[in-house]
Design a protein around this motif. Structure first.
Motif, PDB file in Angstrom:
ATOM      1  N   SER A 181       0.847  -1.177   0.000  1.00 15.22           N
ATOM      2  CA  SER A 181       0.000   0.000   0.000  1.00 15.22           C
ATOM      3  C   SER A 181       0.888   1.233   0.000  1.00 15.22           C
ATOM      4  O   SER A 181       0.819   2.061   0.896  1.00 15.22           O
ATOM      5  N   SER A 182       1.700   1.323  -0.990  1.00 17.85           N
ATOM      6  CA  SER A 182       2.675   2.417  -1.012  1.00 17.85           C
ATOM      7  C   SER A 182       2.037   3.670  -1.582  1.00 17.85           C
ATOM      8  O   SER A 182       0.862   3.691  -1.937  1.00 17.85           O
ATOM      9  N   LEU A 183       2.833   4.658  -1.686  1.00 19.43           N
ATOM     10  CA  LEU A 183       2.369   5.933  -2.205  1.00 19.43           C
ATOM     11  C   LEU A 183       1.772   5.743  -3.592  1.00 19.43           C
ATOM     12  O   LEU A 183       0.705   6.276  -3.915  1.00 19.43           O
ATOM     13  N   LYS A 184       2.466   4.983  -4.404  1.00 19.43           N
ATOM     14  CA  LYS A 184       2.033   4.832  -5.784  1.00 19.43           C
ATOM     15  C   LYS A 184       0.663   4.183  -5.852  1.00 19.43           C
ATOM     16  O   LYS A 184      -0.237   4.676  -6.536  1.00 19.43           O
ATOM     17  N   SER A 185       0.485   3.099  -5.127  1.00 17.73           N
ATOM     18  CA  SER A 185      -0.778   2.384  -5.231  1.00 17.73           C
ATOM     19  C   SER A 185      -1.918   3.240  -4.690  1.00 17.73           C
ATOM     20  O   SER A 185      -3.011   3.295  -5.262  1.00 17.73           O
ATOM     21  N   ARG A 186      -1.618   3.907  -3.573  1.00 17.47           N
ATOM     22  CA  ARG A 186      -2.677   4.750  -3.002  1.00 17.47           C
ATOM     23  C   ARG A 186      -3.054   5.855  -3.981  1.00 17.47           C
ATOM     24  O   ARG A 186      -4.238   6.131  -4.221  1.00 17.47           O
ATOM     25  N   PHE A 187      -2.033   6.449  -4.521  1.00 21.07           N
ATOM     26  CA  PHE A 187      -2.309   7.558  -5.417  1.00 21.07           C
ATOM     27  C   PHE A 187      -3.068   7.087  -6.646  1.00 21.07           C
ATOM     28  O   PHE A 187      -4.042   7.715  -7.068  1.00 21.07           O
ATOM     29  N   THR A 188      -2.629   6.010  -7.241  1.00 18.48           N
ATOM     30  CA  THR A 188      -3.292   5.561  -8.460  1.00 18.48           C
ATOM     31  C   THR A 188      -4.734   5.193  -8.189  1.00 18.48           C
ATOM     32  O   THR A 188      -5.628   5.526  -8.979  1.00 18.48           O
ATOM     33  N   ALA A 189      -4.976   4.549  -7.073  1.00 20.88           N
ATOM     34  CA  ALA A 189      -6.354   4.164  -6.769  1.00 20.88           C
ATOM     35  C   ALA A 189      -7.242   5.401  -6.661  1.00 20.88           C
ATOM     36  O   ALA A 189      -8.305   5.489  -7.287  1.00 20.88           O
ATOM     37  N   ARG A 190      -6.761   6.329  -5.870  1.00 22.78           N
ATOM     38  CA  ARG A 190      -7.586   7.527  -5.688  1.00 22.78           C
ATOM     39  C   ARG A 190      -7.763   8.308  -6.974  1.00 22.78           C
ATOM     40  O   ARG A 190      -8.853   8.797  -7.284  1.00 22.78           O
ATOM     41  N   PHE A 191      -6.670   8.404  -7.679  1.00 24.77           N
ATOM     42  CA  PHE A 191      -6.731   9.214  -8.889  1.00 24.77           C
ATOM     43  C   PHE A 191      -7.684   8.591  -9.895  1.00 24.77           C
ATOM     44  O   PHE A 191      -8.455   9.280 -10.563  1.00 24.77           O
ATOM     45  N   LEU A 192      -7.621   7.295  -9.997  1.00 23.51           N
ATOM     46  CA  LEU A 192      -8.527   6.625 -10.927  1.00 23.51           C
ATOM     47  C   LEU A 192      -9.971   6.859 -10.545  1.00 23.51           C
ATOM     48  O   LEU A 192     -10.819   7.162 -11.401  1.00 23.51           O
ATOM     49  N   ARG A 193     -10.209   6.739  -9.268  1.00 22.72           N
ATOM     50  CA  ARG A 193     -11.583   6.964  -8.821  1.00 22.72           C
ATOM     51  C   ARG A 193     -12.043   8.367  -9.153  1.00 22.72           C
ATOM     52  O   ARG A 193     -13.170   8.599  -9.613  1.00 22.72           O
ATOM     53  N   ALA A 194     -11.158   9.311  -8.891  1.00 24.18           N
ATOM     54  CA  ALA A 194     -11.533  10.706  -9.170  1.00 24.18           C
ATOM     55  C   ALA A 194     -11.767  10.911 -10.655  1.00 24.18           C
ATOM     56  O   ALA A 194     -12.716  11.614 -11.064  1.00 24.18           O
ATOM     57  N   LEU A 195     -10.912  10.314 -11.447  1.00 28.08           N
ATOM     58  CA  LEU A 195     -11.071  10.482 -12.891  1.00 28.08           C
ATOM     59  C   LEU A 195     -12.383   9.875 -13.369  1.00 28.08           C
ATOM     60  O   LEU A 195     -13.084  10.438 -14.225  1.00 28.08           O
ATOM     61  N   ILE A 196     -12.691   8.723 -12.814  1.00 30.44           N
ATOM     62  CA  ILE A 196     -13.947   8.085 -13.209  1.00 30.44           C
ATOM     63  C   ILE A 196     -15.117   8.979 -12.843  1.00 30.44           C
ATOM     64  O   ILE A 196     -16.073   9.164 -13.611  1.00 30.44           O
ATOM     65  N   LYS A 197     -14.999   9.551 -11.649  1.00 28.91           N
ATOM     66  CA  LYS A 197     -16.088  10.428 -11.226  1.00 28.91           C
ATOM     67  C   LYS A 197     -16.226  11.621 -12.159  1.00 28.91           C
ATOM     68  O   LYS A 197     -17.323  12.023 -12.556  1.00 28.91           O
ATOM     69  N   ILE A 198     -15.093  12.183 -12.497  1.00 30.61           N
ATOM     70  CA  ILE A 198     -15.133  13.356 -13.366  1.00 30.61           C
ATOM     71  C   ILE A 198     -15.670  12.971 -14.731  1.00 30.61           C
ATOM     72  O   ILE A 198     -16.459  13.699 -15.342  1.00 30.61           O
ATOM     73  N   ASN A 199     -15.216  11.858 -15.186  1.00 28.78           N
ATOM     74  CA  ASN A 199     -15.701  11.433 -16.487  1.00 28.78           C
ATOM     75  C   ASN A 199     -17.195  11.171 -16.456  1.00 28.78           C
ATOM     76  O   ASN A 199     -17.915  11.462 -17.416  1.00 28.78           O
ATOM     77  N   ALA A 200     -17.649  10.636 -15.332  1.00 29.75           N
ATOM     78  CA  ALA A 200     -19.083  10.384 -15.215  1.00 29.75           C
ATOM     79  C   ALA A 200     -19.857  11.693 -15.138  1.00 29.75           C
ATOM     80  O   ALA A 200     -20.965  11.801 -15.660  1.00 29.75           O
ATOM     81  N   GLN A 201     -19.239  12.645 -14.468  1.00 29.37           N
ATOM     82  CA  GLN A 201     -19.935  13.926 -14.312  1.00 29.37           C
ATOM     83  C   GLN A 201     -20.206  14.563 -15.665  1.00 29.37           C
ATOM     84  O   GLN A 201     -21.305  15.006 -15.952  1.00 29.37           O
ATOM     85  N   LYS A 202     -19.160  14.636 -16.457  1.00 32.26           N
ATOM     86  CA  LYS A 202     -19.296  15.325 -17.738  1.00 32.26           C
ATOM     87  C   LYS A 202     -19.106  14.324 -18.854  1.00 32.26           C
ATOM     88  O   LYS A 202     -18.005  14.166 -19.354  1.00 32.26           O
ATOM     89  N   PRO A 203     -20.122  13.679 -19.195  1.00 32.50           N
ATOM     90  CA  PRO A 203     -19.951  12.627 -20.197  1.00 32.50           C
ATOM     91  C   PRO A 203     -19.687  13.220 -21.588  1.00 32.50           C
ATOM     92  O   PRO A 203     -20.523  13.927 -22.132  1.00 32.50           O
TER      93      PRO A 203
END
Lengths: 526, 168
Positions: free
Chosen positions: B9-31
């Protein structure tokens, strides 16, 4: 930690050459175990059956034998090392010193709870034996020299330094044998070397020091020229203890003990190596002069008091040590320690301690402010070195200012890179299906976009940071040659990916080209 | 790089997980919005914010710069929402007051501290004051630290930035 130390300890034992065979291998093994316990710096009292067995089954002489055998097994450069360990352990509890001196068997029994007591008892028992004394001088030197390698040893030494006074008195009185004391003191003294460098380990009360000093005086009187090392050892323990006392904050002892252990392992090795070589010569040079010693002790005592006062003020004054220049031994020990410390510090300077106890080096200002400044400077230089490793292409740069400039440029470029990447994602996002594909694609695009993003940097750079421009081209040009290669690689990777994944991956490749156009638009927008 | 190899659960994994989630959310927001520069710019800003936020989140306020970044983002969002007067502003305020008060107090105290430390720095390293200032401006939350800690923060910040660049 105990186990690790024990392993080291045993390894060290195996390495060395035993000139004298001591019976009772069981005892030796037990002693080893006990020694290992001892070496654990008495920090964690490791209850073991072995000490009990030793105590119960062995007489003091047998203990001495085991002790001696165990000492034998320790290759050491400095004769005092082994002793130091025990003394350190004993020193950890100055209160126990008196108890130890009183009765070995009893203490042995009770040593279960106090491994260091055990060690001390063993040491005293050994000294009592006297048989080992004439032989142990050389052997101990050999065995002890290897001890410093143990980090636990260092810890023990640190404790030992504080305990030295108590040990000496106890040892002298019950045994009345100057020689054992000498050997013991030698070990102590040598241990003090590393302690000087660290000045970390928790130290004892003033009473211990005073008792130590008195004992040192008594022991010094008994010493002969042949045991000069001893004198030095005694002086250095006292000195070390004083220094450590002056330097140590009682609250920080634990922290320093833990934080310093790392330092100790590195620095102790260095210092012990150097100390082992330097100290004998230094000791011979200084010679054992009881009168001078007494004076030095008194001076040290005064300096200790002064140091305590300073400690009350700033907590960082070991300046008194610098003022004790008339004491050759002290000077030499200081110099030796300082040189070794300096050698060791660049390699293994640990920033773990809350309080950094600085000792005034010879020929340097001893003002508390300057000491604090020096500490800060060392910290900063240490971090600069770390940053140098982190920032690519900064190994050749020398000087803090230029280094900081490079760091600033690098941080700016990284921030811009993040911006560009996010921009890229903003454009590419609608095309990507967010799934594992997206992650893979991102990785691919990352490698592809790395060079392209740096390309994008240049317009932004010219807009944003004219003064940094000279440094930026360096960053930009480096990836440029890579672009040609990486793009091919990425194309291949993409094609391979395409076979296994949806066609969405094709688009990122195309879009990355289109992205650059959009990037320019965006930049203009910004 | 080392941090990424250190623990699962290093910096990289944490960051990628969160970032992906955020990106998905953003993408969902503005399709799939139009590719007008303006829209892209807005999305870019959101993504950038998401990247910074996810990075700061994965460094759980252990670092000064992460705290400063989070505080900045939260205060900005709160201000924006407050100006528009939405319900979420209240929510964000209540939820973030506890965290922001601490951060704000830290900041204020840090600023006070900084001035004193700044003087000290200038005394010791007169030649480095300019660069120190620059670095402070660069590193978020770096205004309130002395040189030692500033360098520490810079090192960690560089590490996180490289992680961000690599996986975003």
């Amino acid at each position: 930690m105990d186990i690790g130390e024990k392993d080291k300890y045993e390894l060290g034992k195996r390495d060395e050459h035993n000139n004298i065979n001591y019976q009772a291998p069981v005892l030796s093994s037990d002693w080893q175990f006990g020694g290992a316990n001892l070496t654990s710096a008495g920090m964690s009292l490791v209850p073991t059956t072995n000490p009990l067995a030793i105590g119960s089954s062995c007489a003091s002489a047998s203990l001495v034998d085991s002790f001696g055998s165990s000492l034998w097994e320790h290759p050491s450069n400095s004769p005092n090392m082994g002793f130091c360990d025990f003394s350190v352990q004993n020193g950890a509890n100055s209160s126990n010193a008196m108890e130890i001196g009183k009765g070995l068997p009893n203490s042995l029994r009770s040593s279960i709870d106090r491994p260091f007591d055990m060690g001390w008892n063993a040491a005293s028992a050994m000294l009592k034996g006297g048989i080992f004394l004439p032989n142990t001088t050389g052997i101990l030197a050999q065995s002890l020299s290897q001890l410093p390698a143990d980090s636990a040893f260092i810890e023990r030494a640190a404790r030992f330094s504080s305990f030295n006074g108590g040990n000496f008195s106890d040892m002298v009185n019950p045994f009345g044998v100057p020689e054992p004391m000498g050997l013991y003191a030698r070990g102590v003294g040598l241990m003090q070397g590393p302690d000087d460098i660290f000045a970390v380990n928790g130290m004892k009360s003033v009473s211990v020091m005073e008792s130590q000093k008195s004992k040192l005086d008594a022991t010094e009187a008994t010493r002969d020229a042949g045991l000069r090392v001893e004198n030095r050892a005694k002086a250095s323990p006292l000195e070390n203890e004083r220094k450590s006392e002056s330097l140590m904050q009682p609250n920080e002892e634990a922290k320093q003990g833990t934080g310093g252990s790392g330092n100790e392992s590195d620095e102790a090795e260095i210092s012990s190596r150097d100390g082992g070589q330097d100290e004998p010569s230094a000791l011979d040079g200084t010679g054992g002069e009881p009168s001078a010693k007494g004076l030095s002790l008194k001076k040290r005592k005064k300096s200790l008091q002064d140091a305590e006062i300073d400690r009350a003020k700033g907590g960082q004054t070991s300046t008194k040590t610098a003022k004790d220049s008339p004491e050759n031994q002290q000077k030499q020990s200081m110099m030796i320690n300082k040189t070794t410390g300096k050698q060791g510090s660049p390699a293994s300077h640990p920033p773990k301690e809350e309080y950094i106890h600085v000792r005034a080096r010879r020929g340097q200002a001893t003002n508390s402010h300057s000491l604090a400044e020096r500490v800060r400077r060392e910290k900063i230089s240490e971090r600069m070195k770390f940053l140098q490793d982190l920032v690519p292409g900064c190994s050749k740069v020398t000087g803090k200012a230029v280094m900081l400039d490079e760091i600033i440029n690098y941080v700016q470029s990284l921030q811009r890179q993040v911006e560009f990447l996010s921009m890229k994602l903003a454009t590419v996002n609608p095309r990507l299906d967010f799934s594992i594909e997206a992650l893979l694609a991102k990785d691919i695009i990352q490698s592809r976009a790395g060079p392209s993003s740096t390309l994008g940097f240049s317009p932004d750079l010219s807009m944003g940071d004219p003064p940094l421009h000279p440094s930026q081209p360096g960053l930009v040009q480096a990836p440029l040659p890579v672009i040609g290669n990486s793009s091919d690689v990425i194309h291949k990777a993409l094609s391979s990916q395409l076979t296994s994944m949806t066609g969405g991956l094709k688009e990122p490749n195309q879009h990355s080209n289109a992205w650059e156009d959009e990037l320019h638009n965006v930049v203009q927008m910004n | 790089m080392d941090s990424q190899h250190l623990n699962p659960s290093s910096l990289k994994s944490r960051f990628t997980a969160r970032f992906l989630r955020a990106l998905i959310k953003i993408n969902a927001q503005k399709p799939i919005s139009s590719s007008s520069p303006r829209e892209i710019f807005q999305r870019y800003r959101r993504i950038k914010v998401a990247a910074d936020k996810s990075m700061a989140y994965s460094v759980r306020s252990r670092r000064t710069w992460s705290r400063a970044t989070l505080w900045k983002l939260r205060s900005r969002s709160r201000r924006r929402l407050a100006s528009s007067g939405r319900r979420s502003s209240i929510k964000t305020r209540t939820t973030t007051t506890t965290t922001t008060t601490t951060t704000s107090t830290n900041h204020r105290a840090a600023i006070v501290e900084k001035t004193s430390h700044e003087k000290e720095n200038k005394e010791d390293h007169v030649g480095l004051a300019v660069q120190a200032e620059e670095l402070r401006e660069l590193v978020p939350g770096g205004e309130s630290m002395d040189l030692c800690n500033l360098l520490d923060e810079t090192a960690h910040y560089i590490k996180c930035l490289t992680t961000q660049n690599k996986y975003a």
